[in-house]
Design a protein around this motif. Sequence first.
Motif, mmCIF file in Angstrom:
data_model
loop_
_atom_site.group_PDB
_atom_site.id
_atom_site.type_symbol
_atom_site.label_atom_id
_atom_site.label_comp_id
_atom_site.label_asym_id
_atom_site.label_seq_id
_atom_site.Cartn_x
_atom_site.Cartn_y
_atom_site.Cartn_z
ATOM 1 N N MET A 100 0.814 -1.190 0.000
ATOM 2 C CA MET A 100 0.000 0.000 0.000
ATOM 3 C C MET A 100 0.867 1.267 0.000
ATOM 4 N N ARG A 101 1.936 1.246 0.776
ATOM 5 C CA ARG A 101 2.818 2.418 0.823
ATOM 6 C C ARG A 101 3.480 2.671 -0.532
ATOM 7 N N THR A 102 3.864 1.594 -1.191
ATOM 8 C CA THR A 102 4.491 1.734 -2.501
ATOM 9 C C THR A 102 3.511 2.339 -3.496
ATOM 10 N N PHE A 103 2.276 1.886 -3.447
ATOM 11 C CA PHE A 103 1.246 2.431 -4.340
ATOM 12 C C PHE A 103 1.040 3.925 -4.098
ATOM 13 N N LEU A 104 0.946 4.333 -2.843
ATOM 14 C CA LEU A 104 0.768 5.751 -2.517
ATOM 15 C C LEU A 104 1.986 6.580 -2.935
ATOM 16 N N ALA A 105 3.171 6.021 -2.787
ATOM 17 C CA ALA A 105 4.380 6.732 -3.191
ATOM 18 C C ALA A 105 4.407 6.934 -4.706
ATOM 19 N N VAL A 106 4.075 5.893 -5.449
ATOM 20 C CA VAL A 106 4.044 5.996 -6.912
ATOM 21 C C VAL A 106 2.972 6.988 -7.345
ATOM 22 N N LEU A 107 1.817 6.934 -6.712
ATOM 23 C CA LEU A 107 0.728 7.845 -7.042
ATOM 24 C C LEU A 107 1.106 9.303 -6.775
ATOM 25 N N SER A 108 1.757 9.562 -5.650
ATOM 26 C CA SER A 108 2.162 10.936 -5.341
ATOM 27 C C SER A 108 3.231 11.441 -6.314
ATOM 28 N N VAL A 109 4.126 10.576 -6.755
ATOM 29 C CA VAL A 109 5.140 10.976 -7.747
ATOM 30 C C VAL A 109 4.482 11.316 -9.074
ATOM 31 N N ILE A 110 3.484 10.534 -9.467
ATOM 32 C CA ILE A 110 2.776 10.809 -10.725
ATOM 33 C C ILE A 110 2.099 12.166 -10.674
ATOM 34 N N PHE A 111 1.414 12.458 -9.559
ATOM 35 C CA PHE A 111 0.746 13.758 -9.429
ATOM 36 C C PHE A 111 1.754 14.901 -9.376
ATOM 37 N N ALA A 112 2.881 14.691 -8.725
ATOM 38 C CA ALA A 112 3.907 15.738 -8.644
ATOM 39 C C ALA A 112 4.498 16.029 -10.019
ATOM 40 N N LEU A 113 4.723 15.007 -10.821
ATOM 41 C CA LEU A 113 5.264 15.218 -12.158
ATOM 42 C C LEU A 113 4.269 15.945 -13.044
ATOM 43 N N ASN A 114 3.004 15.665 -12.883
ATOM 44 C CA ASN A 114 1.965 16.343 -13.656
ATOM 45 C C ASN A 114 1.957 17.832 -13.335
ATOM 46 N N ALA A 115 2.052 18.191 -12.071
ATOM 47 C CA ALA A 115 2.058 19.597 -11.672
ATOM 48 C C ALA A 115 3.353 20.282 -12.110
ATOM 49 N N TYR A 116 4.451 19.552 -12.132
ATOM 50 C CA TYR A 116 5.730 20.131 -12.511
ATOM 51 C C TYR A 116 5.747 20.530 -13.986
ATOM 52 N N GLY A 117 5.009 19.847 -14.814
ATOM 53 C CA GLY A 117 5.016 20.110 -16.248
ATOM 54 C C GLY A 117 4.189 21.312 -16.670
ATOM 55 N N GLN A 118 3.429 21.903 -15.766
ATOM 56 C CA GLN A 118 2.579 23.040 -16.115
ATOM 57 C C GLN A 118 3.372 24.336 -16.142
ATOM 58 N N ASP A 119 2.890 25.283 -16.964
ATOM 59 C CA ASP A 119 3.520 26.601 -17.023
ATOM 60 C C ASP A 119 3.267 27.346 -15.721
ATOM 61 N N SER A 120 4.152 28.279 -15.424
ATOM 62 C CA SER A 120 3.939 29.092 -14.233
ATOM 63 C C SER A 120 2.881 30.147 -14.534
#
Length: 100
Positions: free
Chosen positions: A1-21
């Motif tokens: 479960m922890r691994t799943f949450l870690a992977v999920l949070s990384v995916i969301f963080a990468l999505n936000a990182y790709g947006q323009d300021s």
Amino acid sequence: MRTFLAVLSVIFALNAYGQDSWPARPIRFILPFPPGGGTDILGRLIAERLSASLGQPVVTENRGGAGGNVGAEAAAKSAPDGYTLVLVAPSLAISPTLYS
């Protein structure tokens, strides 16, 4: 479960990182009353401060009429992209009871 949450949070963080300021282009600031009044003066002072702090031009646009409803409607019908702001006056709170 922890691994799943870690992977999920990384995916969301990468999505936000790709947006323009924000803001990447000028901001439209609708003043729902005619030029020369107190709301206009206040709105222009706010626009000047916003422009200085955000580093982008803030373009004021007076859209007077119907007790501020014309400007509020223009803001409501604009694209929902975060680049249109409206200065709301207290008179707009009673507009639903005065206008259909």
